[in-house]
Design an enzyme around this catalytic site. Structure first.
Site, mmCIF file in Angstrom:
data_model
loop_
_atom_site.group_PDB
_atom_site.id
_atom_site.type_symbol
_atom_site.label_atom_id
_atom_site.label_comp_id
_atom_site.label_asym_id
_atom_site.label_seq_id
_atom_site.Cartn_x
_atom_site.Cartn_y
_atom_site.Cartn_z
ATOM 1 N N GLY A 74 50.951 32.509 29.942
ATOM 2 C CA GLY A 74 51.864 33.632 29.994
ATOM 3 C C GLY A 74 51.358 34.769 30.851
ATOM 4 O O GLY A 74 50.470 34.597 31.681
ATOM 5 N N ASN A 75 51.957 35.963 30.676
ATOM 6 C CA ASN A 75 51.686 37.113 31.543
ATOM 7 C C ASN A 75 51.857 36.684 33.000
ATOM 8 O O ASN A 75 50.971 36.864 33.830
ATOM 9 C CB ASN A 75 50.290 37.677 31.285
ATOM 10 N N HIS B 16 52.742 35.866 36.855
ATOM 11 C CA HIS B 16 52.755 36.598 38.120
ATOM 12 C C HIS B 16 53.224 35.649 39.225
ATOM 13 O O HIS B 16 53.613 34.503 38.953
ATOM 14 C CB HIS B 16 51.376 37.194 38.426
ATOM 15 N N HIS C 221 51.868 32.038 39.273
ATOM 16 C CA HIS C 221 52.512 31.105 38.349
ATOM 17 C C HIS C 221 53.872 30.663 38.878
ATOM 18 O O HIS C 221 54.242 29.485 38.786
ATOM 19 C CB HIS C 221 52.713 31.766 36.979
ATOM 20 N N GLN D 190 39.702 28.151 24.151
ATOM 21 C CA GLN D 190 38.993 28.366 25.406
ATOM 22 C C GLN D 190 38.415 29.771 25.535
ATOM 23 O O GLN D 190 37.888 30.124 26.586
ATOM 24 C CB GLN D 190 39.905 28.054 26.592
ATOM 25 N N LEU E 248 45.696 36.404 42.954
ATOM 26 C CA LEU E 248 46.473 36.857 41.807
ATOM 27 C C LEU E 248 45.897 36.282 40.524
ATOM 28 O O LEU E 248 45.522 35.117 40.459
ATOM 29 C CB LEU E 248 47.930 36.428 41.950
ATOM 30 N N ARG F 90 44.432 38.670 34.720
ATOM 31 C CA ARG F 90 43.432 39.656 34.302
ATOM 32 C C ARG F 90 43.254 40.788 35.313
ATOM 33 O O ARG F 90 42.476 41.707 35.058
ATOM 34 C CB ARG F 90 42.093 38.967 34.040
#
EC number: 6.3.2.1
Length: 285
Positions: A31-32, A34, A37, A61, A186, A189
């Site tokens: 997720g999150n 950008h 992805h 992980q 990209l 984090r």
């Protein structure tokens, strides 16, 4: 586009597609999302009849003291970003659904030749957790093809090894790194950085490009190149240069003699952000 949160429901959906002879693709994410992805999604959408994107922040992980609790969970924004991109289902289970009724330690998957060095040395147990969740996702979704980004290069090689060693019936597709205009890869984090840290961050990519250029120009003193690169990162304002390493592309072993291709990998910290990147070098024979 439908949202699925249960393993059995995802299996049933995939098997219904397969019964109609449709080709299934999977893009695993935490997720999150950008642009990196979304590049995975768009590349794979052109190759399959049905596309699944998984969104799951995998606790296995993350090690003690890492950012599992702080990792951004942005499901609604992610669903909006995936609309209109050829995604048929978003598989977004919670941790209890993925790991029901068990307490650690969970069943593990060990790939010692690839996981005890580089990021594996800095994050013990990380790749074992990655391997477990990827195998689970492959078993649940049963895709014909799955896409992974090249930015997480060591992870990509671990997954390829697991798929090959365990005879998993899935094609692994590698998608190139997507970068900002200044070269920064990209990453979900990157948002951990403040303005000054963000200005320093492209030095990681620039440094790896310099190492690759030196290799292509004929240098073969790997250790000296690596040490010089780490010093440059520290001079550029990184809080810590975890490693810069020159490795063989397929098995991440140290180079032995002449190699047609090598990969230059690096990991460094800026505040709360741990940045990783890699650049390939094509050597003259």
């Amino acid at each position: 586009m439908r949202q699925v949160t249960e393993r059995n429901a995802m299996r049933e959906l995939s098997r219904a597609w397969r019964a109609r002879g449709e080709r299934i693709g999977l893009v695993p994410t935490m997720g999150n999302l950008h642009r990196g992805h979304l590049e995975l999604v768009e590349r794979l959408a052109r190759r399959v009849d049905r596309l699944v994107v998984s969104i799951f922040v995998n606790p296995l992980q993350f090690g003690p003291g890492e950012d599992y609790d702080a990792y951004p969970r942005t499901l609604e924004a992610d669903l909006n970003a995936l609309e209109g991109r050829g995604v048929d289902a978003v598989f977004a289970p919670n941790a209890r659904e993925m790991y029901p009724g068990v307490e650690p330690p969970w069943t593990g998957v060990d790939v010692p030749a690839l996981t005890q060095t580089l990021c594996g040395a800095a994050r013990p147990g990380h790749f074992a957790g990655v391997a477990v969740v990827v195998i689970k996702l492959l078993n649940i979704v049963e895709p014909d093809v799955a896409a992974f980004g090249r930015k997480d290069y060591q992870q990509l090689q671990v997954i390829r090894r697991v798929v090959g060693d365990l005879d998993l019936s899935v094609e692994i597709v590698e998608v190139p790194i997507v970068r900002e205009a200044d070269g920064l890869a990209l990453s979900s984090r990157n948002g951990y950085m403040d303005g000054e840290q963000r200005r320093r961050a492209p030095a990681l990519y620039a440094t790896l490009c310099e190492v690759a250029a030196a290799l292509e120009a004929g240098r073969r003193d790997w250790s000296q190149l690596e040490a010089q690169a780490c010093r440059r990162l520290e001079a550029a304002g990184f809080d810590a240069a975890e490693y810069v390493a020159v490795r063989r592309c397929d098995d991440l072993a140290e180079p032995q003699g002449d190699e047609p291709r090598l990969v230059c990998l690096g990991a460094a910290r800026l505040g709360a952000a741990r940045l990783i990147d890699n650049v390939e070098a094509r050597l003259k024979r």
